[in-house]
Design an enzyme around this catalytic site. Structure first.
Site, PDB file in Angstrom:
ATOM      1  CD  GLU A  20      -0.514   1.260   3.149  1.00 25.87           C
ATOM      2  OE1 GLU A  20      -1.702   1.858   3.533  1.00 25.87           O
ATOM      3  OE2 GLU A  20       0.469   1.730   3.729  1.00 25.87           O
TER       4      GLU A  20
ATOM      5  CB  CYS B 188      -2.271  -5.623   6.070  1.00 27.92           C
ATOM      6  SG  CYS B 188      -2.129  -4.263   6.722  1.00 27.92           S
TER       7      CYS B 188
ATOM      8  NE  ARG C 286     -12.551   0.826  22.018  1.00 31.16           N
ATOM      9  CZ  ARG C 286     -11.634  -0.290  22.503  1.00 31.16           C
ATOM     10  NH1 ARG C 286     -11.660  -1.810  21.936  1.00 31.16           N
ATOM     11  NH2 ARG C 286     -10.854   0.298  23.488  1.00 31.16           N
TER      12      ARG C 286
ATOM     13  CG  HIS D 119      -2.521  -9.154   9.073  1.00 32.55           C
ATOM     14  ND1 HIS D 119      -1.352  -8.464   8.631  1.00 32.55           N
ATOM     15  CD2 HIS D 119      -3.158  -7.895   9.387  1.00 32.55           C
ATOM     16  CE1 HIS D 119      -1.552  -7.142   8.792  1.00 32.55           C
ATOM     17  NE2 HIS D 119      -2.504  -6.797   9.317  1.00 32.55           N
TER      18      HIS D 119
ATOM     19  CG  ASN E 282       0.635  -4.127  10.580  1.00 30.36           C
ATOM     20  OD1 ASN E 282       1.042  -4.952   9.683  1.00 30.36           O
ATOM     21  ND2 ASN E 282      -0.705  -3.481  10.381  1.00 30.36           N
TER      22      ASN E 282
END
Lengths: 348, 129
Positions: free
Chosen positions: A80, A112, A199, A234, A266
């Site tokens: 990305e 991702c 969230r 992931h 990440n």
């Protein structure tokens, strides 16, 4: 049988600790360290980007594959953070490893999971007999907005996998994909930083799609969690992969070898593929490995691999992922980090 | 650097391709039309070693405009393991610890951006091995 012929990773040397970021924004570092299981993350220097890391990871994959790069028929880079908006990262990568000109090339983008997309397509092309070898790379130099929760995790790294049907180190037993339209994280054109749904990125996004893909592929393969030696999910932070693993009935021992995020962060498109590479570094012939990626937007690709005896010949031909993660680290402060990541507005 | 010039040098910048004289074996990097040792005109393409040692170096503290954000940085002459010497930036190194004879290896890096909208030029740098 089609499988991984060679694999390699690349991690930049620089790191910033969660407490160095939290100090600047008046945030509570222990809550990130305990709540999200994040200690530090990798940081690219200004002369490192998705292309440079892809090249280094691909060179490591070629060292293990021990094939002639001109036999690679497809080069796919998933990211990305492609350096160019128009001009594929794969053009530079293919040229740098000597795979041009008889090669199919495209860039992938799916938050991702762009890395596993390229891998998925390579498997299909090799299986169809259209190419002899295919190179799928996941790489990112992700940006989190200053002060945003993502800034504690957005990191840099790359993983490259060469697929073929000879010299295989891990056979592909099964593949599966699970995808819906779920707007949990996105970046509009010309925006520097991504936006996310807070969230909302958890339950209806990460957990739903990983569980959907994991259950789907296990049903397809008539397998249960106990049938796998290792599993990689992931890793947007340290906590999510552990939690989703528990929900699916996996143990910490199965997750541990590929669980890099607490000290890596990440790496977006590189995340679960780097976990797979780290797992292959310690795997033995006969081990069965489940890989489930996740990309916001949202979807998951799932793969089941079975490791072959060739793994012992290749694992130490290139640097292991865990060694790159744990050794030769250079810690930087927030000011250096902000400079490296182009977060400082300068006079023109 | 103009796009055509950068493009012409891709085999050297990306893959360290050199010309080896088929008469006397002398290796030229970048390749030449005529061998400086024996005046031979036949060459085969060889890829240089990606590891070597620092032959000499200097620290750049007042950098040209496109590298000003990187200063101070090291530029060195590195003798690769096949005996060929190249000049390259030595990156990711503690400048106080850098020394002649130090082992380094080649890494693919971004060399410079052609302004905000131009091409991105890639190539080799050396990093501690």
């Amino acid at each position: 049988m089609v499988g991984i012929v060679g694999y390699g990773t690349y991690i930049p040397r620089h790191r910033i600790k969660v407490e160095a970021i939290a100090k600047v924004w008046g945030a509570d570092a222990p809550s990130y360290e305990r709540g999200l299981l994040l200690k530090e993350k990798s940081v690219p220097t200004p002369d490192q980007d998705t292309i440079t890391m892809s090249v280094e990871a691909a060179k490591n994959a070629l060292r293990r594959a021990q094939i002639d790069p001109s036999e690679i028929g497809a080069v796919y880079v998933g990211s990305e953070s492609h350096p160019y908006a128009v001009k594929p990262s794969g053009t530079v990568l293919a040229e740098a490893i000597g795979a041009t000109p008889e090669v199919h090339c495209a860039d992938f983008e799916f938050a991702c999971k762009a890395g596993t997309e390229g891998m998925f397509v390579c498997i299909g092309l090799v299986q169809a007999g259209l190419i002899r070898y295919g190179l799928g790379v996941g790489a990112d130099t992700s940006q989190g907005a200053p002060g945003d929760a993502l800034e504690y995790s957005a990191a840099a790294g790359a993983a490259a996998f060469i697929f073929g049907d000879d010299k295989v180190v891990a056979e592909v037993e099964e593949t599966y994909a699970y995808m819906t339209d779920t707007p949990d994280f996105w970046r509009r054109e010309h925006q520097f930083y991504p936006e996310h749904g807070g969230r909302f990125t958890g339950e209806p996004a990460y957990f739903k799609h990983i569980m959907g893909a994991a259950r789907g592929i296990m049903a397809k393969a008539n397998a249960t969690a106990a049938d796998f030696t290792y599993v990689i999910f992931h890793q947007p932070n340290g906590k999510f992969p552990q939690r989703v693993g528990k929900m699916l009935g996996f143990t910490k021992t199965q997750i541990e070898p590929g669980w890099l995020s607490p000290t890596l962060g990440n790496t977006y498109s590189g995340s679960s593929p780097m976990g797979l590479a780290s797992t292959l570094d310690i795997a033995k012939a006969g081990d069965r490995i489940l890989l489930v990626s996740y990309g916001s937007g949202a979807g998951s690709d799932a793969f089941i691999f079975r490791v072959t005896e060739r793994i012992d010949e290749v694992r130490d031909v290139a640097p292991r992922t865990r060694d790159q993660l744990d050794n030769n680290k250079v810690y930087i402060d927030y000011g250096t980090y902000a400079k490296f990541r182009g977060k400082i507005r300068k006079a023109t | 650097m103009s796009s055509p010039r950068y493009w012409r040098e891709i085999p050297q910048r990306y893959r360290l391709e050199a010309g080896k004289c088929t008469d006397c074996g002398n290796i030229h990097f970048p390749p030449r039309l005529v061998c400086s040792a024996c005046s031979g005109r036949q060459f085969e393409t060889v890829k240089l070693s990606d590891e070597g040692t620092v032959f000499t170096y200097t620290i750049i503290r007042v950098a040209p405009s496109q590298f000003v954000d990187q200063a101070p940085y090291a530029v060195g002459i590195v003798e690769l393991d096949d005996g060929v010497r190249i000049s390259a930036q030595i990156a990711d190194v503690d400048l106080d610890a850098l020394e002649i004879g130090q082992r380094v290896r080649i890494e693919f890096r971004l060399i410079q951006n052609e302004g905000e909208a131009g091409i991105i030029c890639y190539g080799y740098k050396c990093v501690p091995a």
